[in-house]
Design a protein around this motif. Structure first.
Motif, mmCIF file in Angstrom:
data_model
loop_
_atom_site.group_PDB
_atom_site.id
_atom_site.type_symbol
_atom_site.label_atom_id
_atom_site.label_comp_id
_atom_site.label_asym_id
_atom_site.label_seq_id
_atom_site.Cartn_x
_atom_site.Cartn_y
_atom_site.Cartn_z
ATOM 1 N N TYR A 57 3.576 -17.764 9.266
ATOM 2 C CA TYR A 57 3.327 -18.216 7.896
ATOM 3 C C TYR A 57 2.616 -17.075 7.187
ATOM 4 O O TYR A 57 1.461 -16.761 7.481
ATOM 5 N N VAL A 58 3.321 -16.438 6.254
ATOM 6 C CA VAL A 58 2.823 -15.272 5.519
ATOM 7 C C VAL A 58 2.463 -15.708 4.105
ATOM 8 O O VAL A 58 3.259 -16.363 3.423
ATOM 9 N N ARG A 59 1.253 -15.337 3.664
ATOM 10 C CA ARG A 59 0.827 -15.606 2.289
ATOM 11 C C ARG A 59 0.473 -14.273 1.644
ATOM 12 O O ARG A 59 -0.465 -13.589 2.059
ATOM 13 N N LEU A 60 1.212 -13.918 0.611
ATOM 14 C CA LEU A 60 1.028 -12.646 -0.076
ATOM 15 C C LEU A 60 0.361 -12.933 -1.426
ATOM 16 O O LEU A 60 0.994 -13.415 -2.363
ATOM 17 N N HIS A 61 -0.934 -12.621 -1.499
ATOM 18 C CA HIS A 61 -1.754 -12.997 -2.653
ATOM 19 C C HIS A 61 -1.733 -11.971 -3.777
ATOM 20 O O HIS A 61 -2.246 -12.251 -4.864
ATOM 21 N N GLY A 62 -1.167 -10.793 -3.526
ATOM 22 C CA GLY A 62 -1.198 -9.725 -4.515
ATOM 23 C C GLY A 62 -2.248 -8.694 -4.161
ATOM 24 O O GLY A 62 -3.381 -9.029 -3.837
ATOM 25 N N SER A 63 -1.857 -7.428 -4.221
ATOM 26 C CA SER A 63 -2.776 -6.343 -3.873
ATOM 27 C C SER A 63 -2.422 -5.101 -4.681
ATOM 28 O O SER A 63 -1.247 -4.793 -4.868
ATOM 29 N N PRO A 64 -3.404 -4.419 -5.263
ATOM 30 C CA PRO A 64 -4.843 -4.525 -5.013
ATOM 31 C C PRO A 64 -5.555 -5.641 -5.786
ATOM 32 O O PRO A 64 -6.649 -6.044 -5.413
ATOM 33 N N ARG A 65 -4.971 -6.123 -6.872
ATOM 34 C CA ARG A 65 -5.639 -7.166 -7.651
ATOM 35 C C ARG A 65 -5.091 -8.513 -7.212
ATOM 36 O O ARG A 65 -3.942 -8.873 -7.509
ATOM 37 N N ILE A 66 -5.911 -9.264 -6.501
ATOM 38 C CA ILE A 66 -5.468 -10.519 -5.926
ATOM 39 C C ILE A 66 -5.016 -11.492 -7.015
ATOM 40 O O ILE A 66 -5.624 -11.572 -8.081
ATOM 41 N N TYR A 67 -3.911 -12.148 -6.752
ATOM 42 C CA TYR A 67 -3.256 -13.135 -7.619
ATOM 43 C C TYR A 67 -2.482 -12.510 -8.779
ATOM 44 O O TYR A 67 -1.684 -13.190 -9.419
ATOM 45 N N TYR A 68 -2.695 -11.231 -9.062
ATOM 46 C CA TYR A 68 -2.049 -10.587 -10.204
ATOM 47 C C TYR A 68 -1.053 -9.493 -9.804
ATOM 48 O O TYR A 68 0.036 -9.420 -10.373
ATOM 49 N N SER A 69 -1.429 -8.646 -8.876
ATOM 50 C CA SER A 69 -0.630 -7.452 -8.584
ATOM 51 C C SER A 69 0.734 -7.814 -8.019
ATOM 52 O O SER A 69 0.884 -8.758 -7.245
ATOM 53 N N THR A 70 1.718 -7.016 -8.405
ATOM 54 C CA THR A 70 3.055 -7.160 -7.844
ATOM 55 C C THR A 70 3.185 -6.259 -6.632
ATOM 56 O O THR A 70 2.402 -5.320 -6.437
ATOM 57 N N TYR A 71 4.165 -6.537 -5.786
ATOM 58 C CA TYR A 71 4.451 -5.709 -4.619
ATOM 59 C C TYR A 71 5.669 -4.848 -4.909
ATOM 60 O O TYR A 71 6.651 -5.327 -5.483
ATOM 61 N N ASP A 72 5.609 -3.583 -4.490
ATOM 62 C CA ASP A 72 6.746 -2.708 -4.758
ATOM 63 C C ASP A 72 7.841 -2.913 -3.708
ATOM 64 O O ASP A 72 7.645 -3.584 -2.689
ATOM 65 N N GLU A 73 8.994 -2.322 -3.960
ATOM 66 C CA GLU A 73 10.154 -2.553 -3.103
ATOM 67 C C GLU A 73 9.931 -2.035 -1.690
ATOM 68 O O GLU A 73 10.383 -2.657 -0.716
#
Length: 247
Positions: free
Chosen positions: A180-196
């Motif tokens: 169970y993976v939870r991706l919260h956003g990084s570096p800004r939690i809840y806001y940042s997008t993840y790159d490809e």
């Protein structure tokens, strides 16, 4: 072949993502026509009527699954103590999802140390009420000890792998045969997008495991777009030698 339950913490569809969800119906119906899972976080903050859960279940395809977050009254206010009545109440509500309830998520407060006595009482109660996967996102370092790993394994509780990591960054030690993976956003939690590139590594890691991947970077609409991109990357059959992703 592995199965990934892929979705977001909620089914809001941003304007940018709307072209990918061009079907008819409510936001949930449109969402569920594209993605196969969703995490209900609102249950952490307030109860929902059984009729509401039943309506949500009726809105989605047969192979769609919900993950429902355990109320904070159990995890943060009672801190897993004397929670049997609250667990029963929650089960009476969320149980209306029927066979579309795929997971119950237990997110613990960062200040909650490993309490084996409370855990030994609560985990069996959850299994008694719910016949689905149980996942625990603990955020205190004591929950990543050998003792905690053995406890989670013994009670068949899936340890959540989170980004950013909480509690104890480092090698992820599985406690069940599902993830169970939870991706919260990084570096800004809840806001940042993840790159490809990051999502490609996630796709390769998931290619070897059954489980869930939930995007919780919902504050600015990144979650739904990231979920769609990960879905595309999974369909493109990621290279099998890239197995070392860690949040």
């Amino acid at each position: 072949m592995t199965l990934t339950r892929l979705g977001c913490a909620g089914w809001s569809i941003s304007r940018e993502a709307a072209p990918a969800f061009d079907g008819a119906g409510s936001h949930l119906e449109r969402y569920a026509a594209v993605l196969n899972a969703v995490e209900i976080n609102s249950s952490f903050y307030r109860p929902h009527k059984p009729q509401t859960y039943a309506r949500w279940a009726a809105s989605v395809p047969d192979d769609f699954r919900f993950s429902v977050k355990l109320p904070r009254s159990i995890t943060h206010e009672r801190r897993l103590q004397d929670a049997s009545a609250l667990i029963g109440q929650f089960a009476a509500e969320a149980g209306a999802l029927g066979n579309k309830l795929g997971c119950v998520l237990v997110q613990l407060p960062p200040s909650l140390r490993l309490d084996t006595v409370a855990a030994e009482r609560v985990f069996p109660q959850l299994h008694e009420h719910f016949g689905c996967m149980l996942a625990c996102e603990a955020r205190h370092a004591s929950w990543f000890s050998d003792e905690a790993t053995a406890l989670l394994h013994a009670h068949h509780i899936t340890r959540v792998i989170a980004d950013p990591p909480a509690g104890q960054p480092g090698p992820y030690i599985a406690t069940t045969d599902q993830s169970y993976v939870r991706l919260h956003g990084s570096p800004r939690i809840y806001y940042s997008t993840y790159d490809e590139a990051y999502l490609q590594s996630v796709a390769a890691w998931l290619a070897h495991r059954d489980g869930w991947c939930i995007f919780d970077n919902t504050a600015a609409g990144a979650a739904i777009l990231n979920a769609l991109l990960l879905q595309q990357l999974q369909a493109a059959a990621p290279a099998p030698d890239r197995q070392n992703w860690q949040a």
